[in-house]
Design a protein around this motif. Structure first.
Motif, short mmCIF file in Angstrom:
data_model
loop_
_atom_site.label_atom_id
_atom_site.label_comp_id
_atom_site.label_asym_id
_atom_site.label_seq_id
_atom_site.Cartn_x
_atom_site.Cartn_y
_atom_site.Cartn_z
N LEU A 95 48.95 35.00 92.75
CA LEU A 95 49.55 34.41 91.56
C LEU A 95 50.90 33.80 91.92
O LEU A 95 51.74 34.48 92.52
CB LEU A 95 49.74 35.49 90.49
N LEU A 96 51.10 32.55 91.56
CA LEU A 96 52.38 31.87 91.75
C LEU A 96 52.99 31.64 90.38
O LEU A 96 52.42 30.94 89.55
CB LEU A 96 52.19 30.54 92.49
N CYS A 97 54.15 32.24 90.14
CA CYS A 97 54.87 32.08 88.88
C CYS A 97 56.09 31.20 89.15
O CYS A 97 56.84 31.46 90.09
CB CYS A 97 55.35 33.43 88.35
N VAL A 98 56.28 30.17 88.35
CA VAL A 98 57.37 29.21 88.58
C VAL A 98 58.19 29.07 87.31
O VAL A 98 57.65 28.82 86.24
CB VAL A 98 56.83 27.83 89.00
N THR A 99 59.50 29.22 87.46
CA THR A 99 60.44 29.01 86.36
C THR A 99 61.32 27.83 86.72
O THR A 99 61.78 27.72 87.86
CB THR A 99 61.32 30.26 86.15
N SER A 100 61.57 26.96 85.75
CA SER A 100 62.45 25.82 85.98
C SER A 100 63.50 25.75 84.88
O SER A 100 63.17 25.76 83.70
CB SER A 100 61.65 24.51 86.00
N THR A 101 64.76 25.68 85.29
CA THR A 101 65.85 25.48 84.34
C THR A 101 66.46 24.10 84.55
O THR A 101 67.62 23.88 84.28
CB THR A 101 66.93 26.57 84.49
#
Length: 150
Positions: A95-101
């Motif tokens: 699983l690849l979880c990506v957060t972008s701000t």
């Protein structure tokens, strides 16, 4: 991390990484404060991309099943510079979880920067959030496709 490191079946190790040495010291203090036992957490003070490249799943020196089951990419700003390493560090079926701000860029304020980071340009519109999500997903899919990791 506390819930994952609490001895759940299948969890080998949780790795927390930050390039800032002070941040890693705070992570260690928080582990003690929250009663997270030794051996379940590994705290590293490294460049995130270098760390993930050293843990890639496939290719020369690949770790295969010992690669990361879950990679939670949560940088301050754009995740685009880490995507190449992240898609290689996650194990097959992981699983690849990506957060972008990176909101101003993904919100259409800088279309040239958006294209350079995500492979597409955002427009200022009423559907900015959906368009931003699609741009991030496109960048992840493009990075993964280079290695047959769709």
């Amino acid at each position: 991390a506390k819930e994952l490191a609490g001895g759940k079946e299948g969890v080998r190790t949780v790795v927390a990484n930050d390039m800032d040495a002070r941040a890693t010291e705070h992570i260690k203090l928080n582990l003690i404060h929250n009663g997270v036992g030794d051996g379940l957490m590994e705290v590293t003070n490294e460049d995130a991309s270098s760390h993930m490249y050293s843990r890639r799943a496939r290719g020369f020196g690949g770790l295969g099943e010992d690669a990361y089951d879950i990679v939670d990419l949560d940088p301050n700003g754009s995740p685009s510079v880490f995507l190449d390493a992240a898609v290689q560090a996650v194990a097959d079926g992981g699983l690849l979880c990506v957060t972008s701000t990176d909101t101003p860029v993904l919100g259409g304020n800088n279309p040239e920067t958006c294209f350079a980071r995500y492979g597409g340009s955002a427009l200022k519109s009423g559907y900015t959030h959906e368009m931003s999500l699609r741009l991030v997903l496109h960048a992840v899919a493009s990075a993964a496709a280079k290695y047959g990791r769709e």
